[in-house]
Design an enzyme around this catalytic site. Structure first.
Site, PDB file in Angstrom:
ATOM      1  N   SER A  13     -21.574  11.870 -14.129  1.00 21.28           N
ATOM      2  CA  SER A  13     -21.021  12.649 -15.240  1.00 21.28           C
ATOM      3  C   SER A  13     -21.689  14.019 -15.292  1.00 21.28           C
ATOM      4  O   SER A  13     -21.606  14.771 -14.326  1.00 21.28           O
ATOM      5  CB  SER A  13     -21.166  11.869 -16.547  1.00 21.28           C
ATOM      6  OG  SER A  13     -20.351  12.413 -17.562  1.00 21.28           O
ATOM      7  N   GLU A  33     -11.115   6.813 -15.776  1.00 19.57           N
ATOM      8  CA  GLU A  33     -12.143   7.664 -16.371  1.00 19.57           C
ATOM      9  C   GLU A  33     -11.966   7.844 -17.888  1.00 19.57           C
ATOM     10  O   GLU A  33     -12.920   7.822 -18.649  1.00 19.57           O
ATOM     11  CB  GLU A  33     -12.126   9.050 -15.710  1.00 19.57           C
ATOM     12  CG  GLU A  33     -12.623   9.095 -14.287  1.00 19.57           C
ATOM     13  CD  GLU A  33     -14.135   9.035 -14.169  1.00 19.57           C
ATOM     14  OE1 GLU A  33     -14.824   8.960 -15.210  1.00 19.57           O
ATOM     15  OE2 GLU A  33     -14.625   9.058 -13.026  1.00 19.57           O
ATOM     16  N   HIS A  48     -15.200   5.346 -17.097  1.00 21.79           N
ATOM     17  CA  HIS A  48     -16.252   6.325 -16.829  1.00 21.79           C
ATOM     18  C   HIS A  48     -17.618   5.641 -16.855  1.00 21.79           C
ATOM     19  O   HIS A  48     -17.925   4.873 -17.764  1.00 21.79           O
ATOM     20  CB  HIS A  48     -16.186   7.415 -17.898  1.00 21.79           C
ATOM     21  CG  HIS A  48     -17.132   8.551 -17.668  1.00 21.79           C
ATOM     22  ND1 HIS A  48     -17.017   9.407 -16.599  1.00 21.79           N
ATOM     23  CD2 HIS A  48     -18.208   8.992 -18.384  1.00 21.79           C
ATOM     24  CE1 HIS A  48     -17.960  10.321 -16.668  1.00 21.79           C
ATOM     25  NE2 HIS A  48     -18.705  10.082 -17.727  1.00 21.79           N
TER      26      HIS A  48
END
Length: 513
Positions: free
Chosen positions: A194, A318, A411
């Site tokens: 990330s 995601e 995610h």
């Protein structure tokens, strides 16, 4: 007799702990505490110490919302500006040869997170791969990613890109010291998830970082997270005004204000901005023309990014995490309409049409996740593959628990495989309804590629390099496979929507696909 866990670094001796087949050192300073006159300044060298420094316990997390520094059930790491520290996990068994080094950069939107999370110790990678895993903290939020340099005075100067500079300083520490821990300073892989992945892709475009690492892995990188100096200056002024200061008093206020008060004042500005302008992120690196001379995507496109091997990819789902736990991304039709309208592109419908069922919820969530993570990732793949070996992946595996929660391969879920989460107590709970065997298999596959890449500069032979003719992607799942030009329709739809060179995610323009 000297303990196995005592190591002499360039700054002094540190003592860690032996934990079974691992040696661990925690919170070794890699730069001076950025406090007092060093607040909002580039990281300064550590003052060497005498005697043996205890490195058996974690120190402080960076200043952030308290929830961001959670490291266990109802356990929160204390916070301080004195947070520039680094951790090392190494095999206890001696080696005749220097070991490959993997440096992990934690995520958290450049707003929260800490390297003290036990998952990030990397013990599974160390055990399986006979490597050394390093992690570190860096300044976050207002203290690390707001450029106050316009308010500098001769008595109180401020620097830009503080969090990015911290990351470079940590890599410099690795070059100075990792040999003392048994690591090879000539074989360093940076990897992150990330915002940590955005740090990886940005470090490729940061001249000061060139030569400090030799390959990178970017897991779900919002690779276009960089903004113009003009936009950064405007945001910094808003933060100063939120603190009750003016341009004339800013230097004094910034130098003396309580860090928590500053964080809260800036947080209100960020929240309003993300609601008004979905998809815009303000606390990100700034293209200052010096430390970060050009936008990362521009550097990849013109070949000035570090020409070393790169693994980069995203997860299949995601966007699903954010509406449930951090609802501020463009993952619903209202925000998507504002985001696409602000982009000033001729036909937003060309993008939404690539998501069957739009504006239904699932399609909107898929679009929002692609906008933040997949779109810039594919742009990096196309550009960097012209200059250096590039490997693209998508992580599709999801235990039944995540599927039932409506998250899927969401995610950050690839971290379960990267760090060998499956056999931990929490990992067993995650797979209680099914997927335990699949998680073990995908962990073996993914870690095998990550470790091969860290040691040799290439993943296993079963993973072909990316190029713009075949666009081959390795899909990690219970059965891992190679797919050519994955999601071609979406790729073509987004190809006319790119970050303007040097402008950051807050300004976009229509360009040739």
């Amino acid at each position: 007799m000297t303990s196995l866990s005592e190591v002499t670094t360039c700054e002094g001796v540190v003592r860690g702990t032996r934990e079974g087949k691992f040696l661990r050192w925690r919170s070794i300073p890699y730069a001076a505490p950025p406090t007092g006159d060093l607040r909002f300044r580039a990281p300064a060298p550590v003052t060497p110490w005498t005697g043996v420094r205890d490195a058996t316990e974690f120190g402080f997390a960076a200043i952030q919302n308290r929830k961001g520094s959670q490291i266990g059930a109802r356990v929160y790491q204390p916070q301080s500006e004195d947070c520039l520290t680094i951790n090392v996990t190494a095999p206890a068994k001696p080696s005749d040869q220097p070991r490959a080094v993997m440096v992990f950069i934690h995520g958290g939107g450049y707003l929260f997170g800490t390297s003290a999370v036990e998952l990030y110790s990397g013990k599974s990678l160390v055990s399986r791969g006979d490597v050394i895993v390093v992690s570190f903290n860096y300044r976050l939020g207002l203290l690390g990613y707001v450029d106050f340099s316009q308010f500098s005075t001769p008595e109180r100067p401020f620097d830009s890109n503080l969090g990015l500079r911290d990351q470079v300083a940590a890599l410099e520490w690795v070059q100075r010291n990792i040999a003392a821990f048994g690591g090879d300073p000539g074989n360093v892989t940076i990897f992150g998830e990330s915002a940590g992945a955005a740090a990886v892709t940005t470090l490729f475009a940061t001249p000061a970082a060139h030569g400090l690492f030799h390959r990178g892995i970017a897991e779900s990188s919002p690779a276009d997270w960089a903004t113009t100096k003009e936009t950064a200056d405007d945001f910094a002024l808003r933060c100063v005004e939120a603190m009750g200061a003016t341009a004339d008093t800013a230097a004094t206020v910034l130098g003396t204000a309580d860090p928590g008060d500053m964080r809260r004042a800036a947080g209100k500005i960020v929240y309003r901005l993300m609601q008004d302008q979905p998809g815009r992120f303000a606390m990100i690196p700034v293209v200052d023309g010096e430390f970060l001379p050009k936008h990362p995507l521009e550097a990849y496109a013109d070949g000035s990014a570090n020409r070393v091997p790169l693994i980069i990819g995203t997860n299949r789902d995601e966007g699903t995490l954010f509406p449930k736990f951090a609802d501020h991304l463009p993952t619903n039709p209202q925000r998507i309409t504002r985001m696409l309208g602000r982009a000033n592109i001729p036909s937003p419908q060309a993008i939404t049409a690539a998501y069957p069922g739009y504006p239904a919820k699932n399609a909107a969530v898929k679009l929002g996740g692609d906008y933040i993570f997949w779109r810039p990732t594919i742009e990096v793949c196309g550009a960097h593959s012209a200059h250096a070996p590039t490997y693209n992946y998508r992580y599709d595996f999801a235990p039944r628990v995540l599927t039932r929660m409506g998250l899927g391969a969401t995610h950050a879920s690839e971290l379960f495989a990267v760090f060998g989460f499956g056999d931990t107590r929490a990992g067993l709970a995650l797979t209680a309804l099914g997927g335990r065997k699949g998680l073990r298999e995908v962990t073996q596959e993914l870690q095998g590629h990550w470790l091969s890449f860290a040691k040799t500069g290439a993943p296993r032979e079963s993973w072909p390099a990316y190029d713009t003719e075949t666009r081959k992607t390795l899909v990690f799942d219970a059965t891992t496979r190679v797919v050519s030009d994955l999601n071609k329709q979406r790729r073509l739809a987004w190809s006319g929507f790119r970050t303007a060179p040097g402008a950051g995610v807050d300004i976009t323009e229509q360009v040739a696909g």
